[in-house]
Design an enzyme around this catalytic site. Structure first.
Site, PDB file in Angstrom:
ATOM      1  N   GLU A  49      -4.834   8.764   2.393  1.00 41.67           N
ATOM      2  CA  GLU A  49      -5.494   8.012   3.477  1.00 41.67           C
ATOM      3  C   GLU A  49      -5.126   6.529   3.406  1.00 41.67           C
ATOM      4  O   GLU A  49      -4.812   5.901   4.422  1.00 41.67           O
ATOM      5  CB  GLU A  49      -7.008   8.187   3.378  1.00 41.67           C
ATOM      6  CG  GLU A  49      -7.789   7.400   4.419  1.00 41.67           C
ATOM      7  CD  GLU A  49      -9.082   6.810   3.886  1.00 41.67           C
ATOM      8  OE1 GLU A  49      -9.350   5.621   4.150  1.00 41.67           O
ATOM      9  OE2 GLU A  49      -9.821   7.545   3.201  1.00 41.67           O
ATOM     10  N   HIS A  50      -5.153   5.965   2.205  1.00 45.90           N
ATOM     11  CA  HIS A  50      -4.782   4.555   2.035  1.00 45.90           C
ATOM     12  C   HIS A  50      -3.303   4.327   2.358  1.00 45.90           C
ATOM     13  O   HIS A  50      -2.946   3.362   3.039  1.00 45.90           O
ATOM     14  CB  HIS A  50      -5.054   4.121   0.589  1.00 45.90           C
ATOM     15  CG  HIS A  50      -6.463   3.741   0.323  1.00 45.90           C
ATOM     16  ND1 HIS A  50      -6.838   2.483  -0.089  1.00 45.90           N
ATOM     17  CD2 HIS A  50      -7.613   4.451   0.407  1.00 45.90           C
ATOM     18  CE1 HIS A  50      -8.139   2.430  -0.255  1.00 45.90           C
ATOM     19  NE2 HIS A  50      -8.646   3.623   0.028  1.00 45.90           N
ATOM     20  N   GLU A 126     -11.734   0.112  -6.491  1.00 41.71           N
ATOM     21  CA  GLU A 126     -12.736   0.724  -5.624  1.00 41.71           C
ATOM     22  C   GLU A 126     -13.581   1.731  -6.403  1.00 41.71           C
ATOM     23  O   GLU A 126     -14.807   1.812  -6.207  1.00 41.71           O
ATOM     24  CB  GLU A 126     -12.027   1.417  -4.455  1.00 41.71           C
ATOM     25  CG  GLU A 126     -12.940   1.979  -3.384  1.00 41.71           C
ATOM     26  CD  GLU A 126     -12.164   2.626  -2.250  1.00 41.71           C
ATOM     27  OE1 GLU A 126     -12.676   3.618  -1.681  1.00 41.71           O
ATOM     28  OE2 GLU A 126     -11.057   2.156  -1.926  1.00 41.71           O
TER      29      GLU A 126
END
Length: 422
Positions: A49-50, A126
């Site tokens: 996704e990143h 994160e």
């Protein structure tokens, strides 16, 4: 009106025309999330996704960001346990531009090795942030424990020791397996021309390989447990979990109503009694975490360490009372009206319509009309809610996680709640 079409490469295209709007929302839903991972690649769906925002063969990361900003709307993505979604909300005149951008990211991302190294560093930071968020921590670790050694128990972000060693080839292997037509739904809602939208979908996504649909893992076994993490904090954060129905079960409508009645809003039983009347918690609420093969009914509370034992006792006291007395007719009427109102208001957002249609198509293979959802909520009876509480909310078969000054309350939990069995 909602239209469905399966493209030549097996991508499902779902379109809902809302002619009185001037905006449009587009979402590409991929059946790729942590529940489709293994221990060796846990966190991969989130990494991909990143990486899809880090540059394509035609556009650098800066160009992607500039073109997204120029659209004047919002373009983003998120990863869940059961899917990943890439979406955009913008004006109808930008539909083709959005389709171009999304397809470029999903079909032509470069997955540059140097960019991957940098982005893995961002993702590791994160993951560390979860340690600073006790509300997330108790939720995530509870699911890890109750679904132990099963993909549904994996962290969406993954484990640092695993994620930090991902290579470009690892990423490409996962990407090529899951990012295929049979594993995707494109959902469009808002103001657009249906024929044009079909043409754009074929034009921009038609070269994607059809591949195979991802296989859903076998159901996990619910494991009652007590997970405690000692941390020097002013408040303790606690989550209770009960084995519950799946998101494809007919009981999901009863779950929605029971959740609203028990802890889903400010006039719910738990909030009114434990927070407002007794003043034992800073925050308390309930919620469901449901997937295709398993589900949980969860209750979260934040309170002083000294009040933790009392809070849990009162939660179970209220649940026991519901098993014998049930909810009142007035409570049920108010709750159903509130849920139906929220569903109708949400339906007036192109993003909400796109999301509902996309997720339903991914899970059920078809869109569930709003009218049917409203009818099913309206048909939930008092008998349904009481049967649900008796069936699922059993303190002898539940799990708990807590972060904070747990040494103060550990003995209280074991002795008063589980009788020392956990």
């Amino acid at each position: 009106m909602i239209y469905k079409k399966v493209l030549r490469n097996h991508i499902t295209l779902v379109m809902e025309e809302l002619p009185y709007y001037r905006s449009v929302s587009v979402g590409v839903w991929v059946r790729a999330g942590s529940m489709y991972e293994t221990e060796a690649n846990n966190g991969m769906a989130h990494v991909i996704e990143h990486m899809l925002f880090k540059g394509t063969k035609r556009r650098s990361a800066e160009m992607l960001a500039d073109e997204m900003t120029a659209l004047g709307g919002n373009m983003d993505a998120f990863t869940c346990k059961d899917c990943t979604c890439y979406y955009a909300k913008t004006l109808d005149i930008h539909l083709e531009k959005v389709m171009d951008l999304l397809s470029d990211m999903l079909l032509h991302s470069r997955f540059d090795g140097e960019e991957l190294k940098k982005e893995l560093g961002v993702i590791l930071d994160e993951i560390d942030l979860y340690e600073d968020s006790p509300e997330d921590l108790v939720h995530e670790h509870l699911q890890m424990e109750v679904w132990k050694d099963h993909p549904l128990g994996y962290l969406i972000s993954g484990d640092k020791a695993v994620v930090g060693h991902f290579t470009r080839e690892d990423v490409l292997t996962f990407f090529r397996k899951f990012y295929v037509g049979s594993n995707m739904v494109i959902s469009i809602a808002g103001h657009f021309d249906r024929d044009q939208a079909e043409e754009l979908a074929e034009k921009y996504f038609g070269e994607l390989q059809s591949g195979e649909r991802a296989q859903i893992p076998e159901p996990p076994i619910f494991t009652p447990c007590l997970w405690l993490k000692e941390k020097d904090m002013e408040q303790n954060h606690m989550t209770l979990a009960f084995d519950c129905c799946t998101n494809i079960s007919e009981e999901r409508y009863v779950l929605t109503v029971v959740n609203s009645l028990l802890g889903g809003n400010m006039n719910s039983r738990l909030f009114m009694k434990i927070r407002d009347l007794m003043g034992l918690t800073y925050s308390i609420y309930s919620y469901g975490s449901s997937y295709e093969t398993a589900g949980l009914f969860q209750i979260y509370a934040a309170m002083s360490p000294e009040a933790a034992g009392k809070v849990v006792e009162e939660i179970f006291r209220e649940v026991d009372r519901l098993k014998t007395e049930g909810f009142t007719s007035r409570e049920l009427t108010v709750a159903k009206a509130q849920i139906q109102t929220e569903l109708i208001i949400d339906s007036e957002s192109t993003y909400s319509r796109m999301s509902a249609n996309g997720k339903n198509s991914l899970i059920f293979g078809h869109v569930i009309p709003l009218e049917e959802e409203l009818k099913r909520i309206g048909s939930v009876s008092l008998e349904d809610t009481q049967s649900f509480v008796c069936k699922y909310l059993d303190k002898r078969h539940c799990a708990m996680s807590m972060v904070g000054q747990t040494r103060i309350v550990d003995g209280t939990f074991r002795r008063k709640i589980w009788g020392g069995e956990v």
